[in-house]
Scaffold this motif. Structure first.
Motif, PDB file in Angstrom:
ATOM      1  N   LEU A 281     -30.602 -91.815 -43.151  1.00 35.98           N
ATOM      2  CA  LEU A 281     -29.142 -91.905 -43.101  1.00 35.98           C
ATOM      3  C   LEU A 281     -28.526 -90.539 -42.797  1.00 35.98           C
ATOM      4  O   LEU A 281     -27.499 -90.461 -42.116  1.00 35.98           O
ATOM      5  CB  LEU A 281     -28.584 -92.465 -44.408  1.00 35.98           C
TER       6      LEU A 281
ATOM      7  N   LYS B 154     -30.373 -89.181 -53.080  1.00 45.82           N
ATOM      8  CA  LYS B 154     -30.329 -90.595 -53.473  1.00 45.82           C
ATOM      9  C   LYS B 154     -30.535 -91.550 -52.296  1.00 45.82           C
ATOM     10  O   LYS B 154     -31.134 -92.605 -52.453  1.00 45.82           O
ATOM     11  CB  LYS B 154     -28.984 -90.920 -54.131  1.00 45.82           C
ATOM     12  N   ASP B 155     -29.987 -91.185 -51.138  1.00 42.05           N
ATOM     13  CA  ASP B 155     -30.017 -92.084 -49.979  1.00 42.05           C
ATOM     14  C   ASP B 155     -31.288 -91.894 -49.156  1.00 42.05           C
ATOM     15  O   ASP B 155     -31.967 -90.875 -49.258  1.00 42.05           O
ATOM     16  CB  ASP B 155     -28.799 -91.823 -49.079  1.00 42.05           C
ATOM     17  N   ASN B 156     -31.573 -92.882 -48.335  1.00 38.45           N
ATOM     18  CA  ASN B 156     -32.673 -92.788 -47.394  1.00 38.45           C
ATOM     19  C   ASN B 156     -32.432 -91.572 -46.493  1.00 38.45           C
ATOM     20  O   ASN B 156     -31.341 -91.428 -45.939  1.00 38.45           O
ATOM     21  CB  ASN B 156     -32.726 -94.076 -46.564  1.00 38.45           C
TER      22      ASN B 156
ATOM     23  N   VAL C  65     -23.489 -88.581 -46.921  1.00 42.81           N
ATOM     24  CA  VAL C  65     -24.819 -89.006 -47.362  1.00 42.81           C
ATOM     25  C   VAL C  65     -25.330 -88.057 -48.437  1.00 42.81           C
ATOM     26  O   VAL C  65     -25.219 -86.843 -48.302  1.00 42.81           O
ATOM     27  CB  VAL C  65     -25.809 -89.009 -46.167  1.00 42.81           C
ATOM     28  N   ASN C  66     -25.897 -88.624 -49.488  1.00 44.09           N
ATOM     29  CA  ASN C  66     -26.531 -87.822 -50.537  1.00 44.09           C
ATOM     30  C   ASN C  66     -28.039 -87.842 -50.282  1.00 44.09           C
ATOM     31  O   ASN C  66     -28.700 -88.851 -50.529  1.00 44.09           O
ATOM     32  CB  ASN C  66     -26.210 -88.410 -51.912  1.00 44.09           C
TER      33      ASN C  66
END
Length: 164
Positions: free
Chosen positions: A83, A78-80, A74-75
């Motif tokens: 997550l 950038k990601d929710n 997971v980034n």
């Protein structure tokens, strides 16, 4: 969630207690053929040993591994952000379930020469429960209680700019 080492200790302790107690109850219920009121008391006998072991494993080893592994998946930029929470939770279960199942096998199941077979069986039985309990019950509950506790603690601290 936790931002300091003290907060991490508190959060880990809370999560360990909720996860370990539930998993012990689950295993006691499996061993006695189903859920009954005595399961809750019977589980308390194993809780001190298993909770200390789980805390040490999670705080000093698995927690760090889970965060590193989740950050590879997971980034957070950038990601929710949720997550990342799910990733850490899932990796924690993947690591903790076999380790704690091994401890339970050796300490409480008296497997004799069948230690590997009993450990694998215990892990396979525990994994679905541990994952579901972590993702749908223990994780959300502990994060909520932790947030509420931190808000209350913050509210009790005197403001930095207050003159006495």
């Amino acid at each position: 969630m936790p931002k300091t080492k003290v907060q991490e200790l508190i959060f880990t302790g809370m999560m360990v207690l909720v996860m370990v107690y539930a998993m012990i109850c689950y295993n006691v219920a499996l061993n006695c053929g189903g859920m009954a009121n005595h399961v809750f008391l019977d589980a308390l006998r194993e809780l001190p040993v298993m909770a200390v072991l789980a805390f040490l494993l999670d705080f000093f080893l698995v927690g760090k591994v889970a965060k590193r592994a989740a950050l590879k998946i997971v980034n957070p930029e950038k990601d929710n952000p949720f997550l990342l929470v799910l990733g850490i939770s899932a990796v924690s279960v993947v690591c903790m379930c076999p380790l704690m199942s091994l401890a339970a096998t050796v300490l409480f199941q008296h497997p004799g020469a069948q230690v590997i077979a009993v450990w694998i069986e215990t892990t396979v039985k525990n994994f679905p429960m541990a994952l579901c309990w972590q993702l749908f019950a223990a994780g959300p509950l502990v994060r909520l209680l932790f947030r509420l506790g931190m808000k209350q603690a913050k509210g009790r601290q005197p403001a930095a700019d207050t003159v006495k």
